[in-house]
Design an enzyme around this catalytic site. Structure first.
Site, PDB file in Angstrom:
ATOM      1  N   ILE A 187       0.961  -1.320   0.020  1.00 41.11           N
ATOM      2  CA  ILE A 187      -0.097   0.013   0.048  1.00 41.11           C
ATOM      3  C   ILE A 187       0.888   1.308  -0.004  1.00 41.11           C
ATOM      4  CG2 ILE A 187      -0.343   0.368   2.597  1.00 41.11           C
ATOM      5  CD1 ILE A 187      -3.264   0.632   2.063  1.00 41.11           C
ATOM      6  N   ASN A 230      11.778  -8.229   6.531  1.00 39.08           N
ATOM      7  CA  ASN A 230      12.156  -7.505   8.070  1.00 39.08           C
ATOM      8  C   ASN A 230      11.789  -8.423   9.035  1.00 39.08           C
ATOM      9  OD1 ASN A 230      12.826  -5.235   6.626  1.00 39.08           O
ATOM     10  ND2 ASN A 230      10.710  -4.616   6.762  1.00 39.08           N
ATOM     11  N   VAL A 256       4.391  -5.467  10.331  1.00 38.32           N
ATOM     12  CA  VAL A 256       3.150  -6.327  10.354  1.00 38.32           C
ATOM     13  C   VAL A 256       3.819  -7.905  10.788  1.00 38.32           C
ATOM     14  CG1 VAL A 256       1.459  -7.277   8.952  1.00 38.32           C
ATOM     15  CG2 VAL A 256       1.965  -5.120   8.493  1.00 38.32           C
ATOM     16  N   HIS A 310       6.256 -12.313   5.788  1.00 38.49           N
ATOM     17  CA  HIS A 310       6.058 -12.055   4.435  1.00 38.49           C
ATOM     18  C   HIS A 310       7.261 -11.548   3.795  1.00 38.49           C
ATOM     19  CE1 HIS A 310       5.595  -8.338   7.081  1.00 38.49           C
ATOM     20  NE2 HIS A 310       6.196  -7.797   5.977  1.00 38.49           N
ATOM     21  N   HIS A 350       9.171  -8.894   1.027  1.00 40.61           N
ATOM     22  CA  HIS A 350       8.957  -7.958  -0.031  1.00 40.61           C
ATOM     23  C   HIS A 350       9.656  -8.092  -1.059  1.00 40.61           C
ATOM     24  CE1 HIS A 350       7.759  -4.870   3.302  1.00 40.61           C
ATOM     25  NE2 HIS A 350       8.443  -5.900   4.035  1.00 40.61           N
TER      26      HIS A 350
HETATM   27  P1  AMP Z   1       6.994  -4.939   7.353  1.00 42.92           P
HETATM   28  O1  AMP Z   1       7.729  -3.539   7.827  1.00 42.92           O
HETATM   29  O2  AMP Z   1       8.284  -5.846   6.774  1.00 42.92           O
HETATM   30  O3  AMP Z   1       6.173  -5.543   8.566  1.00 42.92           O
HETATM   31  O4  AMP Z   1       6.250  -4.477   6.065  1.00 42.92           O
HETATM   32  C1  AMP Z   1       4.719  -4.361   6.208  1.00 42.92           C
HETATM   33  C2  AMP Z   1       4.458  -3.797   4.890  1.00 42.92           C
HETATM   34  O5  AMP Z   1       2.990  -3.892   4.918  1.00 42.92           O
HETATM   35  C3  AMP Z   1       4.844  -2.249   4.818  1.00 42.92           C
HETATM   36  O6  AMP Z   1       5.639  -2.169   3.600  1.00 42.92           O
HETATM   37  C4  AMP Z   1       3.434  -1.661   4.572  1.00 42.92           C
HETATM   38  O7  AMP Z   1       3.435  -0.591   3.657  1.00 42.92           O
HETATM   39  C5  AMP Z   1       2.471  -2.657   4.105  1.00 42.92           C
HETATM   40  N1  AMP Z   1       1.248  -2.654   4.252  1.00 42.92           N
HETATM   41  C6  AMP Z   1       0.480  -2.027   5.288  1.00 42.92           C
HETATM   42  N2  AMP Z   1      -1.050  -2.053   5.314  1.00 42.92           N
HETATM   43  C7  AMP Z   1      -0.961  -2.759   4.192  1.00 42.92           C
HETATM   44  C8  AMP Z   1      -2.383  -2.740   3.605  1.00 42.92           C
HETATM   45  N3  AMP Z   1      -3.441  -2.751   3.927  1.00 42.92           N
HETATM   46  N4  AMP Z   1      -2.071  -3.430   2.057  1.00 42.92           N
HETATM   47  C9  AMP Z   1      -1.210  -3.531   1.573  1.00 42.92           C
HETATM   48  N5  AMP Z   1       0.320  -3.614   2.326  1.00 42.92           N
HETATM   49  C10 AMP Z   1       0.280  -2.830   3.373  1.00 42.92           C
END
Ligand code: AMP
Length: 112
Positions: free
Chosen positions: A33, A84, A93, A97, A99
């Protein structure tokens, strides 16, 4: 692990909208996002683990990375894969996941 669904579980359940670029029975890939590169995707296992180092099964770990590579190759020839791990590693989050980052002119803005 908390009992409440993670943000990504809610995305997988279509409770929160996202742009899905890939899905199979075990993984989903969505557009980030808040993209940090011209192409920024997230590859997310449907089976929840909080962080990647909780995955101990080599087959599961291999499948996750092979899926990320497959999705990356569907969108770009060259790319960067980033995980991360934990707050101190920049994780926001807490649902594993990978990236996928790609699409810069002449390579990434930042070397690691
Ligand atoms: P991390 O910091 O590795 O946990 O990455 C979490 C990622 O989730 C970040 O790059 C956010 O921009 C992304 N993110 C958060 N909310 C959403 C959402 N609703 N849809 C898509 N990506 C998201």
């Amino acid at each position: 692990m908390s009992d409440s669904p993670t943000l990504f579980e809610r995305i997988i359940a279509r409770e929160i909208p996202s742009t899905v670029v890939y899905e199979d029975d075990r993984y989903i890939a969505i557009k980030d996002i808040a993209p940090k590169a011209p192409l920024h995707l997230l590859v997310i296992p449907k089976e929840v683990s909080t962080r990647v180092d909780e995955i101990t099964d080599p087959q599961e770990m291999g499948e996750l990375w092979l899926t990320a590579i497959k999705v990356a190759r569907q969108h770009a020839e060259d790319y960067r894969l980033v995980v991360n791990c934990g707050k101190g590693g920049g994780q926001m989050v807490f649902h594993t996941h990978i990236h996928i980052l790609a699409g810069w002119e002449g390579g990434p803005d930042q070397d690691i």
